[in-house]
Scaffold this motif. Sequence first.
Motif, PDB file in Angstrom:
ATOM      1  N   PRO A   1      -5.596   6.127   9.741  1.00 41.57           N
ATOM      2  CA  PRO A   1      -6.544   7.249   9.849  1.00 41.57           C
ATOM      3  C   PRO A   1      -6.921   7.611  11.281  1.00 41.57           C
ATOM      4  O   PRO A   1      -7.996   7.290  11.762  1.00 41.57           O
ATOM      5  CB  PRO A   1      -7.756   6.734   9.069  1.00 41.57           C
ATOM      6  CG  PRO A   1      -7.705   5.252   9.263  1.00 41.57           C
ATOM      7  CD  PRO A   1      -6.258   4.884   9.330  1.00 41.57           C
ATOM      8  N   TYR A   2      -6.016   8.341  11.947  1.00 38.96           N
ATOM      9  CA  TYR A   2      -6.357   8.795  13.296  1.00 38.96           C
ATOM     10  C   TYR A   2      -6.175  10.292  13.477  1.00 38.96           C
ATOM     11  O   TYR A   2      -6.326  10.806  14.578  1.00 38.96           O
ATOM     12  CB  TYR A   2      -5.553   8.029  14.353  1.00 38.96           C
ATOM     13  CG  TYR A   2      -4.053   8.233  14.337  1.00 38.96           C
ATOM     14  CD1 TYR A   2      -3.458   9.211  15.124  1.00 38.96           C
ATOM     15  CD2 TYR A   2      -3.244   7.422  13.557  1.00 38.96           C
ATOM     16  CE1 TYR A   2      -2.083   9.387  15.127  1.00 38.96           C
ATOM     17  CE2 TYR A   2      -1.863   7.583  13.561  1.00 38.96           C
ATOM     18  CZ  TYR A   2      -1.287   8.562  14.344  1.00 38.96           C
ATOM     19  OH  TYR A   2       0.073   8.729  14.350  1.00 38.96           O
ATOM     20  N   ASP A   3      -5.828  11.034  12.394  1.00 37.32           N
ATOM     21  CA  ASP A   3      -5.707  12.485  12.489  1.00 37.32           C
ATOM     22  C   ASP A   3      -5.747  13.060  11.080  1.00 37.32           C
ATOM     23  O   ASP A   3      -5.721  12.317  10.090  1.00 37.32           O
ATOM     24  CB  ASP A   3      -4.412  12.884  13.190  1.00 37.32           C
ATOM     25  CG  ASP A   3      -4.540  14.196  13.957  1.00 37.32           C
ATOM     26  OD1 ASP A   3      -5.419  14.996  13.578  1.00 37.32           O
ATOM     27  OD2 ASP A   3      -3.774  14.400  14.914  1.00 37.32           O
ATOM     28  N   ALA A   4      -5.790  14.375  10.981  1.00 40.61           N
ATOM     29  CA  ALA A   4      -5.980  15.049   9.706  1.00 40.61           C
ATOM     30  C   ALA A   4      -4.763  14.898   8.799  1.00 40.61           C
ATOM     31  O   ALA A   4      -3.647  14.628   9.249  1.00 40.61           O
ATOM     32  CB  ALA A   4      -6.265  16.527   9.943  1.00 40.61           C
ATOM     33  N   THR A   5      -4.992  15.108   7.501  1.00 34.14           N
ATOM     34  CA  THR A   5      -3.940  15.042   6.498  1.00 34.14           C
ATOM     35  C   THR A   5      -2.993  16.223   6.668  1.00 34.14           C
ATOM     36  O   THR A   5      -3.382  17.366   6.487  1.00 34.14           O
ATOM     37  CB  THR A   5      -4.554  15.106   5.085  1.00 34.14           C
ATOM     38  OG1 THR A   5      -5.634  14.188   4.988  1.00 34.14           O
ATOM     39  CG2 THR A   5      -3.509  14.798   4.030  1.00 34.14           C
TER      40      THR A   5
ATOM     41  N   GLU B   1     -15.402   4.461  14.160  1.00 30.27           N
ATOM     42  CA  GLU B   1     -15.921   5.783  13.834  1.00 30.27           C
ATOM     43  C   GLU B   1     -14.787   6.768  13.589  1.00 30.27           C
ATOM     44  O   GLU B   1     -14.852   7.598  12.675  1.00 30.27           O
ATOM     45  CB  GLU B   1     -16.827   6.275  14.965  1.00 30.27           C
ATOM     46  CG  GLU B   1     -18.102   5.454  15.137  1.00 30.27           C
ATOM     47  CD  GLU B   1     -18.936   5.940  16.306  1.00 30.27           C
ATOM     48  OE1 GLU B   1     -18.532   6.937  16.968  1.00 30.27           O
ATOM     49  OE2 GLU B   1     -19.982   5.326  16.582  1.00 30.27           O
ATOM     50  N   LEU B   2     -13.727   6.686  14.415  1.00 28.69           N
ATOM     51  CA  LEU B   2     -12.578   7.563  14.210  1.00 28.69           C
ATOM     52  C   LEU B   2     -11.951   7.314  12.850  1.00 28.69           C
ATOM     53  O   LEU B   2     -11.666   8.256  12.099  1.00 28.69           O
ATOM     54  CB  LEU B   2     -11.549   7.335  15.317  1.00 28.69           C
ATOM     55  CG  LEU B   2     -10.241   8.120  15.186  1.00 28.69           C
ATOM     56  CD1 LEU B   2     -10.489   9.619  15.183  1.00 28.69           C
ATOM     57  CD2 LEU B   2      -9.274   7.734  16.305  1.00 28.69           C
ATOM     58  N   ALA B   3     -11.752   6.040  12.510  1.00 27.01           N
ATOM     59  CA  ALA B   3     -11.161   5.712  11.209  1.00 27.01           C
ATOM     60  C   ALA B   3     -12.027   6.219  10.069  1.00 27.01           C
ATOM     61  O   ALA B   3     -11.527   6.832   9.117  1.00 27.01           O
ATOM     62  CB  ALA B   3     -10.959   4.201  11.094  1.00 27.01           C
ATOM     63  N   ALA B   4     -13.328   5.986  10.147  1.00 27.36           N
ATOM     64  CA  ALA B   4     -14.227   6.395   9.058  1.00 27.36           C
ATOM     65  C   ALA B   4     -14.205   7.909   8.877  1.00 27.36           C
ATOM     66  O   ALA B   4     -14.180   8.413   7.742  1.00 27.36           O
ATOM     67  CB  ALA B   4     -15.643   5.913   9.350  1.00 27.36           C
ATOM     68  N   SER B   5     -14.197   8.655   9.976  1.00 22.84           N
ATOM     69  CA  SER B   5     -14.218  10.115   9.864  1.00 22.84           C
ATOM     70  C   SER B   5     -12.918  10.639   9.249  1.00 22.84           C
ATOM     71  O   SER B   5     -12.944  11.566   8.429  1.00 22.84           O
ATOM     72  CB  SER B   5     -14.449  10.749  11.232  1.00 22.84           C
ATOM     73  OG  SER B   5     -13.343  10.517  12.107  1.00 22.84           O
ATOM     74  N   GLN B   6     -11.787  10.039   9.621  1.00 27.18           N
ATOM     75  CA  GLN B   6     -10.507  10.515   9.105  1.00 27.18           C
ATOM     76  C   GLN B   6     -10.278  10.078   7.654  1.00 27.18           C
ATOM     77  O   GLN B   6      -9.640  10.800   6.876  1.00 27.18           O
ATOM     78  CB  GLN B   6      -9.368  10.039  10.002  1.00 27.18           C
ATOM     79  CG  GLN B   6      -9.421  10.619  11.404  1.00 27.18           C
ATOM     80  CD  GLN B   6      -9.495  12.132  11.410  1.00 27.18           C
ATOM     81  OE1 GLN B   6      -8.694  12.807  10.774  1.00 27.18           O
ATOM     82  NE2 GLN B   6     -10.483  12.688  12.112  1.00 27.18           N
ATOM     83  N   ILE B   7     -10.800   8.929   7.284  1.00 29.00           N
ATOM     84  CA  ILE B   7     -10.712   8.510   5.885  1.00 29.00           C
ATOM     85  C   ILE B   7     -11.530   9.453   5.009  1.00 29.00           C
ATOM     86  O   ILE B   7     -11.101   9.845   3.913  1.00 29.00           O
ATOM     87  CB  ILE B   7     -11.191   7.050   5.714  1.00 29.00           C
ATOM     88  CG1 ILE B   7     -10.215   6.094   6.412  1.00 29.00           C
ATOM     89  CG2 ILE B   7     -11.302   6.684   4.233  1.00 29.00           C
ATOM     90  CD1 ILE B   7     -10.743   4.680   6.548  1.00 29.00           C
TER      91      ILE B   7
END
Length: 414
Positions: free
Chosen positions: A48-52, A103-109
Amino acid sequence: MRAWQAPSVPDVPGAAPRPVVHDTATGNPVDPTQGEERAALYVCGITPYDATHLGHAATYLAFDTLGRAWRDAGLDVEYAQNVTDVDDPLLERATRDGVDWRELAASQIDLFRRDMESLRILPPDDFVAVTDEVDRVAEAVAFLQETGSAYEVPTPDAEGEDLYFDVNHPTDAWSLGDESGLDRETMLTLAAERGGDPERPGKRDPLDPLLWRAARDGEPSWDSEIGPGRPGWHIECSVIAGDRLGLPISVQGGGSDLVFPHHEMSAGHAAALAHQPLAHAFVHTGMIAYQGTKISKSLGNLVTVRGLLDDGADPRAIRLALLSHKYSDDWEWFDAELTSATTRLATWDAWASGASAGHADDAADVASRIRARVSDDLDTPGAVAAVDTAIAGGTACTPELADLIDALLGIRLA
């Protein structure tokens, strides 16, 4: 870890055939359930480091279709998916952007969850963060070390030594090349391109994959019985699939870029841990290109689900555009894909609403054709064509037929 809200799936009368899918390991069509009443599916999840992007969406849609087909055939389905929420690409992106990697992982998940809900993808029963499984992975690596399948490589810059898997250590359920069928030269090339380190000194074989990365300054690590560090990439999926689903599972799924080394090595780890094959079938989705090049986070040529939705796309049209291509094919996305799918969806909606006159006598035959196409290696383009043909031929959309389209294709018509 919380997955996402499941869409409702209608119960549809009638008997559907068991799905047959293409097994990458053998090159043959197989029933991966082997006649059992239970189907166990593991699909490799996101880092999870960028959008789907559409490549992700197409992969999860393919295995959503498989799960729907299994359920329509009356099988009990168990589905697990991981999230690689600690890995080098995530850490590198967090450093680049000056944000905490958690935080990056949580936001992308969270973004991934919303995209999956929008596309009406059925969630896994177990949605598992690797950071929640570190202790269990460390136990597995310790076992591999005790049984001779893992060994230390000198690591001067770390608190301890990195641990690697010996691909040549005898196992009774796997040997190198069983799952991918690739020659050694190709394996070496792909390992270098896809997260391996064939040039690292001290390894017994250049193809040996990392099991445990010893702690380095400035990197996240966890205390464990094998010393501080964090899991390698492949072992996490072996452990999660085995623990959540039991081995062998019916299908190990993912994109075709995971055939080697990820699925090959995951199968090796599983065999060394459990003396069982990882899966009855390895099923892979094709790659989607955009502007002439495979869609890739690293290249930045992304078409994202969120971007299409923010531009006003109907999520059903995105789903329908993806279903119009065979899951295992490589293909290229053009803007006209969405335009065509939107037009088709409007036609389907009008048909379902009764705006198009028709007769109901052939609806059962149309349903049978849709089921037959989906059960034949997830031939969703054939199923989509069956609906188009029914509309063109004057078949009325009965409530039962609309429910079947919803249940198998995930398209809820107006």
